[in-house]
Design an enzyme around this catalytic site. Sequence first.
Site, mmCIF file in Angstrom:
data_model
loop_
_atom_site.group_PDB
_atom_site.id
_atom_site.type_symbol
_atom_site.label_atom_id
_atom_site.label_comp_id
_atom_site.label_asym_id
_atom_site.label_seq_id
_atom_site.Cartn_x
_atom_site.Cartn_y
_atom_site.Cartn_z
ATOM 1 N N HIS A 106 -13.770 10.552 -4.301
ATOM 2 C CA HIS A 106 -13.271 9.198 -4.575
ATOM 3 C C HIS A 106 -14.234 8.090 -4.166
ATOM 4 O O HIS A 106 -14.379 7.102 -4.880
ATOM 5 C CB HIS A 106 -11.944 8.956 -3.850
ATOM 6 C CG HIS A 106 -10.842 9.840 -4.299
ATOM 7 N ND1 HIS A 106 -10.608 11.068 -3.728
ATOM 8 C CD2 HIS A 106 -9.921 9.692 -5.277
ATOM 9 C CE1 HIS A 106 -9.578 11.639 -4.329
ATOM 10 N NE2 HIS A 106 -9.145 10.833 -5.283
ATOM 11 N N ARG A 115 5.280 -15.969 9.177
ATOM 12 C CA ARG A 115 6.430 -15.724 8.304
ATOM 13 C C ARG A 115 7.675 -16.490 8.747
ATOM 14 O O ARG A 115 8.632 -16.602 7.978
ATOM 15 C CB ARG A 115 6.710 -14.231 8.251
ATOM 16 C CG ARG A 115 5.652 -13.391 7.529
ATOM 17 C CD ARG A 115 5.740 -13.533 6.021
ATOM 18 N NE ARG A 115 7.087 -13.317 5.538
ATOM 19 C CZ ARG A 115 7.683 -12.124 5.448
ATOM 20 N NH1 ARG A 115 7.011 -11.028 5.769
ATOM 21 N NH2 ARG A 115 8.928 -12.014 5.006
ATOM 22 N N ARG A 172 10.440 -9.683 2.344
ATOM 23 C CA ARG A 172 10.191 -10.964 1.663
ATOM 24 C C ARG A 172 11.315 -11.232 0.668
ATOM 25 O O ARG A 172 11.594 -10.420 -0.205
ATOM 26 C CB ARG A 172 8.842 -10.944 0.937
ATOM 27 C CG ARG A 172 7.689 -11.271 1.841
ATOM 28 C CD ARG A 172 6.410 -11.572 1.052
ATOM 29 N NE ARG A 172 5.442 -12.240 1.896
ATOM 30 C CZ ARG A 172 4.617 -11.596 2.737
ATOM 31 N NH1 ARG A 172 4.650 -10.282 2.824
ATOM 32 N NH2 ARG A 172 3.783 -12.290 3.508
ATOM 33 N N GLU A 199 -12.614 11.229 3.388
ATOM 34 C CA GLU A 199 -13.922 11.533 2.799
ATOM 35 C C GLU A 199 -15.062 11.056 3.699
ATOM 36 O O GLU A 199 -16.104 11.720 3.781
ATOM 37 C CB GLU A 199 -13.996 10.963 1.373
ATOM 38 C CG GLU A 199 -13.002 11.688 0.460
ATOM 39 C CD GLU A 199 -13.086 11.308 -1.018
ATOM 40 O OE1 GLU A 199 -13.942 10.477 -1.389
ATOM 41 O OE2 GLU A 199 -12.289 11.866 -1.805
HETATM 42 N N1 URA Z 1 -0.895 -8.700 4.622
HETATM 43 C C1 URA Z 1 0.374 -8.228 4.648
HETATM 44 O O1 URA Z 1 0.618 -7.035 4.464
HETATM 45 N N2 URA Z 1 1.366 -9.107 4.863
HETATM 46 C C2 URA Z 1 1.160 -10.433 5.039
HETATM 47 O O2 URA Z 1 2.099 -11.188 5.214
HETATM 48 C C3 URA Z 1 -0.172 -10.910 5.002
HETATM 49 C C4 URA Z 1 -1.179 -10.006 4.789
#
Ligand code: URA
Length: 257
Positions: free
Chosen positions: A11, A227, A171, A83
């Site tokens: 790969h 977040r 989310r 790998e």
């Molecule tokens: N990468 C992720 O997986 N989540 C985020 O909120 C930001 C970057």
Amino acid sequence: MSNANPKTSFHIGLRSNDVSDVKVAIIPGDPGRVPKIARYLDNPIPLANHREFCSMKGQYQGQTVLVISTGIGGPSAAICIEELAMLGITRFLRVGTTGAIQDHIAPGDIIVPTAAVRLDGASSHFAPLAFPAVADFTMVHSIREALLEKNITHHLGICASSDTFYQGQSRQDSFQKGFVHQEMRNRFEEMKALHVLSFEMECATVFTQCAAYGLSAAAVLGVLVNRNRDEFPSEAIIKETEERVIQAALSALPKLK
Ligand code: URA
């Protein structure tokens, strides 16, 4: 690159001669980040470009370094590590991005995960869930020393790695607006209450695989978003944070010799 030569990795498209002098592999997820890291190396040369695995090599303060992208998520990261390990590489530094879930962490900060919550699937192909996804302590210690010396704002602690960016990280603002099934919906609050610092998508696989194989791995993660304030990062923050996390990784390299 063609895989006609049987000695070429299936790969990642590399041969052992390409990496025989490499002590540490820097492993961003994004292929686009490979030249952005390699431009800070002396004598950077492109090696291979196959699927999500783009690789370059060069010297940093006299040390030969491979930079290779893993692609997004545990399954492709696991192929890349597998790998590279078969070619003799034993030390891996992930340079990634992450979404913070604790109030005190700001976009642009750096997270150095000491371990990862195994919300992924790929890590269970290497060891049972009771096995910890833990970073290599010596590497974490060296990275921390470097970041303290350079005055780079950072946080040490546990990150959570999920297989999906949207549902797996609770989310709400995805295709099914506002609907995330029950187990995934509660993840954000649960991880936050458990003092997990952030979500990302590869550390659990990389740490478990390397620990189970007797290899060394650690990560530096640039915080793209908090977040608790936003679901998605802005373009400007992405650019700035990417450069900060690259500088954080480079500052740690001389100490990883
Ligand atoms: N990468 C992720 O997986 N989540 C985020 O909120 C930001 C970057």
